[in-house]
Design an enzyme around this catalytic site. Structure first.
Site, short mmCIF file in Angstrom:
data_model
loop_
_atom_site.label_atom_id
_atom_site.label_comp_id
_atom_site.label_asym_id
_atom_site.label_seq_id
_atom_site.Cartn_x
_atom_site.Cartn_y
_atom_site.Cartn_z
N THR A 199 56.82 -12.57 33.10
CA THR A 199 55.94 -13.60 33.63
C THR A 199 54.71 -13.72 32.75
O THR A 199 54.52 -12.97 31.79
CB THR A 199 55.49 -13.23 35.06
OG1 THR A 199 54.74 -12.01 35.01
CG2 THR A 199 56.68 -13.06 35.98
N MET A 200 53.87 -14.67 33.08
CA MET A 200 52.56 -14.74 32.42
C MET A 200 51.79 -13.45 32.70
O MET A 200 52.04 -12.78 33.70
CB MET A 200 51.78 -15.94 32.95
CG MET A 200 52.41 -17.28 32.63
SD MET A 200 51.48 -18.66 33.33
CE MET A 200 51.62 -18.34 35.09
N GLU B 79 56.18 -18.01 22.60
CA GLU B 79 56.35 -19.17 23.47
C GLU B 79 57.73 -19.79 23.29
O GLU B 79 57.91 -21.02 23.26
CB GLU B 79 55.26 -20.23 23.20
CG GLU B 79 53.84 -19.71 23.28
CD GLU B 79 53.41 -19.27 24.69
OE1 GLU B 79 54.20 -19.50 25.64
OE2 GLU B 79 52.32 -18.73 24.84
N ALA B 80 58.73 -18.93 23.19
CA ALA B 80 60.10 -19.38 22.88
C ALA B 80 60.73 -20.19 24.00
O ALA B 80 61.74 -20.86 23.78
CB ALA B 80 60.97 -18.18 22.55
N CYS C 259 51.91 -10.59 31.27
CA CYS C 259 52.58 -9.29 31.11
C CYS C 259 52.50 -8.78 29.67
O CYS C 259 53.10 -7.75 29.34
CB CYS C 259 54.04 -9.37 31.57
SG CYS C 259 55.10 -10.34 30.48
#
Length: 242
Positions: A10-11, A87-88, A13
């Site tokens: 998640t964001m 940011e894949a 982490c």
């Protein structure tokens, strides 16, 4: 042997922090690499971490061809042993296939970092293809937390502090963009932000903003209620001006 590894979480982490650390470690051992990113919070052609680390990167566009990116550099005599792909989740499935080809055909390691699912709990197309093709999918061990203290498992999008479950899949925002949804003014431009929540509070749509509203009501209830039901939350039945 080269590998395609997808580091997911998640964001909040530490994905971008790990991406920068891995790039540093490989360069320190004499390996040559290229950093890629897309829609980073710091702007175009950057990889940034919320810890304050930041460096330059190649911005990935819809027209980017990773096979061509590597071959051009090697033709110019530049060493390319690995790729850092931050940011894949925003990459296209075709670009993920190009990354797999780079690994298989010319032995270049690919380390991809991204979020698996969007604010609607739907898989990003890029993340889905990475899960399908990666040699390894590694969930990061640094756990993001929900406002309640539980492990956060979902990414919630908020508009002026109120959780939403509809809209475009990609809207750039940040977890630091928190707004008061109680009283939007005329001409107000809605602020889009993101928040990590545990599954329980994601399903109940209880954000930190909603929890604060409930706490202010000083209600002692034997159960939790949807924060959108509280007056001032901007939930159903209340005009929010957006």
């Amino acid at each position: 042997m080269a590998e395609l590894i997808f580091f997911s979480g998640t964001m909040d982490c530490g994905k971008s922090t790990l991406a920068l650390q891995m790039d540093y470690n490989h360069r320190a051992r004499g390996r040559g690499g290229v950093r890629f990113s897309r829609n980073d919070r710091a702007g175009e052609s950057r990889i940034s971490s919320r810890l304050g680390l930041e460096t330059d990167a190649v911005e990935v566009l819809d027209t980017t061809d990773f096979w061509e990116e590597v071959m051009v550099r090697r033709t110019q005599g530049r060493r390319v042993d690995y790729l850092i792909c931050d940011e894949a989740q925003f990459y296209t499935p075709q670009q993920v296939e190009q990354l797999a080809k780079v690994v298989d055909e010319i032995d270049v390691d690919v380390f991809a970092f991204g979020i698996t699912a969007d604010f609607r709990t739907r898989l990003f197309p890029g993340s889905q293809r990475l899960i399908e093709l990666a040699d390894r999918v590694q969930v990061l061990q640094v756990e993001a937390l929900c406002w309640c203290g539980r492990r956060a498992t979902h990414n919630a999008r908020t508009v002026d502090g109120v959780m939403v479950t509809e809209g475009a899949q990609v809207v750039v925002g940040d977890v630091d963009m928190v707004a008061d949804a109680a009283a939007p003014e005329a001409g107000h431009v809605p602020v889009v932000g993101y928040e990590t929540l545990c599954r329980r509070h994601f399903m109940r749509r209880v954000t930190a903003h909603g929890a604060k509203l409930m706490a202010q009501q000083d209600q002692l209830l034997p159960f939790e209620v949807d924060a959108c039901l509280w007056r001032g939350s901007g939930g159903p039945g209340e005009p929010r001006g957006i």
